[in-house]
Design a protein around this motif. Structure first.
Motif, mmCIF file in Angstrom:
data_model
loop_
_atom_site.group_PDB
_atom_site.id
_atom_site.type_symbol
_atom_site.label_atom_id
_atom_site.label_comp_id
_atom_site.label_asym_id
_atom_site.label_seq_id
_atom_site.Cartn_x
_atom_site.Cartn_y
_atom_site.Cartn_z
ATOM 1 N N MET A 1 41.401 54.059 40.356
ATOM 2 C CA MET A 1 41.531 52.706 39.845
ATOM 3 C C MET A 1 42.714 52.010 40.505
ATOM 4 S SD MET A 1 42.314 51.414 35.994
ATOM 5 C CE MET A 1 43.301 49.947 35.885
ATOM 6 N N THR A 2 42.573 50.747 40.755
ATOM 7 C CA THR A 2 43.655 49.931 41.271
ATOM 8 C C THR A 2 44.629 49.653 40.139
ATOM 9 O OG1 THR A 2 42.223 48.881 42.889
ATOM 10 C CG2 THR A 2 44.199 47.683 42.275
ATOM 11 N N GLN A 3 45.904 49.962 40.349
ATOM 12 C CA GLN A 3 46.921 49.726 39.329
ATOM 13 C C GLN A 3 47.341 48.262 39.354
ATOM 14 O OE1 GLN A 3 48.100 51.889 36.996
ATOM 15 N NE2 GLN A 3 49.199 50.138 36.185
ATOM 16 N N LEU A 4 47.405 47.651 38.185
ATOM 17 C CA LEU A 4 47.895 46.283 38.103
ATOM 18 C C LEU A 4 49.410 46.310 38.246
ATOM 19 C CD1 LEU A 4 45.816 44.854 35.115
ATOM 20 C CD2 LEU A 4 45.177 45.089 37.519
ATOM 21 N N THR A 5 49.938 45.399 39.057
ATOM 22 C CA THR A 5 51.377 45.321 39.294
ATOM 23 C C THR A 5 51.790 43.856 39.282
ATOM 24 O OG1 THR A 5 51.228 45.069 41.697
ATOM 25 C CG2 THR A 5 51.218 47.338 40.832
ATOM 26 N N ASN A 6 53.071 43.614 39.559
ATOM 27 C CA ASN A 6 53.517 42.226 39.640
ATOM 28 C C ASN A 6 52.919 41.516 40.855
ATOM 29 O OD1 ASN A 6 55.136 43.731 41.384
ATOM 30 N ND2 ASN A 6 56.921 42.432 41.079
ATOM 31 N N ASP A 7 52.321 42.267 41.776
ATOM 32 C CA ASP A 7 51.652 41.665 42.931
ATOM 33 C C ASP A 7 50.204 41.277 42.641
ATOM 34 O OD1 ASP A 7 53.862 41.831 44.653
ATOM 35 O OD2 ASP A 7 53.395 43.917 45.119
ATOM 36 N N THR A 8 49.681 41.700 41.498
ATOM 37 C CA THR A 8 48.321 41.318 41.105
ATOM 38 C C THR A 8 48.335 39.830 40.780
ATOM 39 O OG1 THR A 8 47.953 43.519 40.170
ATOM 40 C CG2 THR A 8 46.434 41.764 39.496
ATOM 41 N N ARG A 9 47.435 39.083 41.404
ATOM 42 C CA ARG A 9 47.421 37.631 41.229
ATOM 43 C C ARG A 9 46.548 37.166 40.074
ATOM 44 N NH1 ARG A 9 47.379 38.914 46.316
ATOM 45 N NH2 ARG A 9 45.199 38.557 46.780
ATOM 46 N N ALA A 10 45.385 37.780 39.923
ATOM 47 C CA ALA A 10 44.458 37.303 38.896
ATOM 48 C C ALA A 10 43.461 38.388 38.521
ATOM 49 C CB ALA A 10 43.708 36.070 39.396
ATOM 50 N N LEU A 11 42.958 38.267 37.302
ATOM 51 C CA LEU A 11 41.887 39.117 36.782
ATOM 52 C C LEU A 11 40.774 38.167 36.352
ATOM 53 C CD1 LEU A 11 44.102 41.370 34.464
ATOM 54 C CD2 LEU A 11 43.384 41.856 36.811
ATOM 55 N N VAL A 12 39.673 38.198 37.073
ATOM 56 C CA VAL A 12 38.595 37.238 36.839
ATOM 57 C C VAL A 12 37.341 37.981 36.373
ATOM 58 C CG1 VAL A 12 37.156 35.458 37.903
ATOM 59 C CG2 VAL A 12 39.559 35.693 38.586
ATOM 60 N N PRO A 13 36.788 37.573 35.223
ATOM 61 C CA PRO A 13 35.614 38.278 34.703
ATOM 62 C C PRO A 13 34.343 37.966 35.487
ATOM 63 C CG PRO A 13 36.081 36.383 33.334
ATOM 64 C CD PRO A 13 37.185 36.466 34.358
ATOM 65 N N VAL A 14 33.554 39.001 35.679
ATOM 66 C CA VAL A 14 32.211 38.882 36.258
ATOM 67 C C VAL A 14 31.332 39.882 35.512
ATOM 68 C CG1 VAL A 14 32.917 38.082 38.554
ATOM 69 C CG2 VAL A 14 32.760 40.527 38.108
ATOM 70 N N PHE A 15 30.051 39.772 35.717
ATOM 71 C CA PHE A 15 29.122 40.683 35.054
ATOM 72 C C PHE A 15 28.173 41.260 36.084
ATOM 73 C CE2 PHE A 15 30.708 37.647 32.059
ATOM 74 C CZ PHE A 15 31.089 38.446 30.997
ATOM 75 N N ASN A 16 27.891 42.554 35.970
ATOM 76 C CA ASN A 16 26.979 43.179 36.927
ATOM 77 C C ASN A 16 25.531 42.863 36.554
ATOM 78 O OD1 ASN A 16 26.172 45.011 34.902
ATOM 79 N ND2 ASN A 16 27.532 46.631 35.641
ATOM 80 N N GLU A 17 24.602 43.412 37.308
ATOM 81 C CA GLU A 17 23.181 43.108 37.098
ATOM 82 C C GLU A 17 22.661 43.581 35.744
ATOM 83 O OE1 GLU A 17 23.344 46.914 39.651
ATOM 84 O OE2 GLU A 17 24.435 45.038 39.521
ATOM 85 N N TYR A 18 23.409 44.444 35.064
ATOM 86 C CA TYR A 18 23.015 44.932 33.739
ATOM 87 C C TYR A 18 23.728 44.173 32.618
ATOM 88 C CZ TYR A 18 21.433 48.674 36.759
ATOM 89 O OH TYR A 18 20.833 49.382 37.765
ATOM 90 N N GLY A 19 24.503 43.167 32.993
ATOM 91 C CA GLY A 19 25.229 42.376 32.008
ATOM 92 C C GLY A 19 26.516 43.022 31.528
ATOM 93 N N GLU A 20 26.954 44.075 32.223
ATOM 94 C CA GLU A 20 28.180 44.772 31.836
ATOM 95 C C GLU A 20 29.396 44.075 32.443
ATOM 96 O OE1 GLU A 20 26.239 49.241 31.688
ATOM 97 O OE2 GLU A 20 26.977 48.448 33.597
ATOM 98 N N ALA A 21 30.467 44.048 31.668
ATOM 99 C CA ALA A 21 31.694 43.382 32.106
ATOM 100 C C ALA A 21 32.352 44.127 33.259
ATOM 101 C CB ALA A 21 32.668 43.271 30.941
ATOM 102 N N GLU A 22 32.742 43.359 34.251
ATOM 103 C CA GLU A 22 33.531 43.853 35.366
ATOM 104 C C GLU A 22 34.603 42.815 35.655
ATOM 105 O OE1 GLU A 22 30.832 44.763 38.583
ATOM 106 O OE2 GLU A 22 30.204 46.624 37.605
ATOM 107 N N THR A 23 35.542 43.172 36.505
ATOM 108 C CA THR A 23 36.653 42.273 36.798
ATOM 109 C C THR A 23 36.919 42.224 38.292
ATOM 110 O OG1 THR A 23 37.684 42.787 34.667
ATOM 111 C CG2 THR A 23 39.109 41.829 36.356
#
Length: 156
Positions: A1-23
């Motif tokens: 997994m990518t670790q969130l740090t102070n260099d992370t700019r944004a977390l934007v929600p998207v959904f896969n083809e099954y309607g499951e939450a991804e970012t």
């Protein structure tokens, strides 16, 4: 997994083809698509840095007052403060690290947020809302940094 740090700019929600939450996680080395909602990833990052997201929200409200859409200090050095674009419970809520925002402009029915890298994202909220959220994040970051770097301790 990518670790969130102070260099992370944004977390934007998207959904896969099954309607499951991804970012979509905007990192220095590119944009990564991870399983789970932005709030889930932010909760994991807060726990990694020593507290739950609810604890961070309560601490922020202690400083800013009882507002909705409270920014979250991801780590206790106040290096990474993320603000929600809409109610954190909404599956469409994006989280933005205010330190990387260089521009906020009305764009269609929403707002385009420009980052230091030149990248931009669009969010379905007003530019006024994004400006206000950024300002509250600045206030929160300043308040915590002032406390952490103060040479005197505050005793209750």
């Amino acid at each position: 997994m990518t670790q969130l740090t102070n260099d992370t700019r944004a977390l934007v929600p998207v959904f896969n083809e099954y309607g499951e939450a991804e970012t979509l996680v905007y990192q220095p080395d590119g944009v990564h698509r991870l399983k789970g909602s932005p709030i889930h990833l932010l909760e994991s990052a807060c726990l990694y840095y020593g507290s739950s997201i609810q604890g961070r929200i309560e601490a922020a409200r202690h400083v800013l007052g009882p507002h909705r859409k409270t920014p979250v200090v991801m780590d206790w050095h106040a290096d990474a403060v993320f603000f929600p674009t809409i109610a954190k419970e909404s599956p469409d809520c994006a989280w933005i690290n205010f330190q990387h925002v260089t521009g906020i402009k009305k764009f269609g029915n929403g707002t385009r947020i420009q980052f230091l890298t030149g990248e931009s994202i669009q969010v379905p909220v007003s530019d006024h809302t994004v400006q206000r959220q950024k300002q509250r994040s600045i206030e929160l970051s300043y308040a915590f940094q002032k406390r952490f770097h103060s040479s005197t301790l505050h005793h209750v």
